[in-house]
Structure formats: structure tokens, C-alpha cells
Design an enzyme around this catalytic site. Structure first.
Site, PDB file in Angstrom:
ATOM      1  N   ARG A   1       0.830  -1.215   0.000  1.00  0.00           N
ATOM      2  CA  ARG A   1       0.000   0.000   0.000  1.00  0.00           C
ATOM      3  C   ARG A   1       0.859   1.257   0.000  1.00  0.00           C
ATOM      4  NH1 ARG A   1      -3.633  -0.198   4.924  1.00  0.00           N
ATOM      5  NH2 ARG A   1      -1.783  -1.211   5.717  1.00  0.00           N
TER       6      ARG A   1
ATOM      7  N   ASN B   1      -6.208  -2.604   2.376  1.00  0.00           N
ATOM      8  CA  ASN B   1      -6.152  -4.053   2.542  1.00  0.00           C
ATOM      9  C   ASN B   1      -7.565  -4.601   2.684  1.00  0.00           C
ATOM     10  OD1 ASN B   1      -3.359  -4.280   2.534  1.00  0.00           O
ATOM     11  ND2 ASN B   1      -3.178  -4.203   4.760  1.00  0.00           N
TER      12      ASN B   1
END
Length: 98
Positions: free
Chosen positions: A27, A45
Site C-alpha cells: 500500500r 487491505n
């Protein structure tokens, strides 16, 4: 004409990335890459171990980001990337991690 000039054709895509993509900085690296490409949206996520993202920007930058997501950072092992266009009037202000 504004310096931002967001009225050029802006596309919005929902993306799902599967593989070893959590706990490896995926990320964070995605945010860095999106900022470099001047894209807007978010990355997060999911409980199943995958990562989802919403990408918004001009088609050439979206294409470059999708190409990058197919491998991600060197710490990740991407096995699948799926995406679909999600037309919307909503405009994200920046790209961020959720």
C-alpha cells in the site's frame, strides 16, 4: 483554464490485487507510485489478504499504474490483478492509504 485542468478525460477504475501483497509495504509503495503519476483515489487491505484500490486520473496515467500494479514493489508477489472502470462524477482530492 485552470492549472489543474481536471476536465480532460478523467477515468476511475476499481482494482483488486491478489498474491503476497499484505505486510510487504504494497500500500505504501502504491501511494508513492500514484503520487508520482499524479493519480487520485485510495488503496486498502481486504480481509481475504488482497489489496483493493480506486484509481482516478487521465487514461495514460491509469494505464501506467495498472502496469505497475501487475508486479508492485520488489517485496510483493502479485499473482492476479483485476480491474473495471467505475464511471462517477465524484472527484477524489488526493491519493491516500486506508
Amino acid at each position: 483554464m485552470s492549472g489543474d485542468d481536471l476536465d480532460e478525460r478523467i477515468e476511475t477504475y476499481y482494482v483488486r490485487v491478489r498474491g503476497v501483497v499484505q505486510g510487504v509495504g504494497f500500500r505504501h509503495a502504491t501511494v508513492r507510485e500514484a503520487h508520482a503519476l499524479k493519480l487520485r483515489g485510495w488503496v486498502a487491505n481486504l480481509d481475504d489478504g488482497s489489496v483493493e484500490a480506486m484509481l482516478q486520473g487521465p487514461a495514460p496515467q491509469i494505464d501506467r499504474m495498472l502496469a505497475w500494479l501487475r508486479h508492485g514493489p520488489s517485496t510483493a508477489h502479485v499473482t492476479e490483478v483485476t480491474f473495471e472502470e467505475r464511471p462517477t462524477d465524484k472527484r477524489f482530492e488526493r491519493f491516500q492509504q486506508h
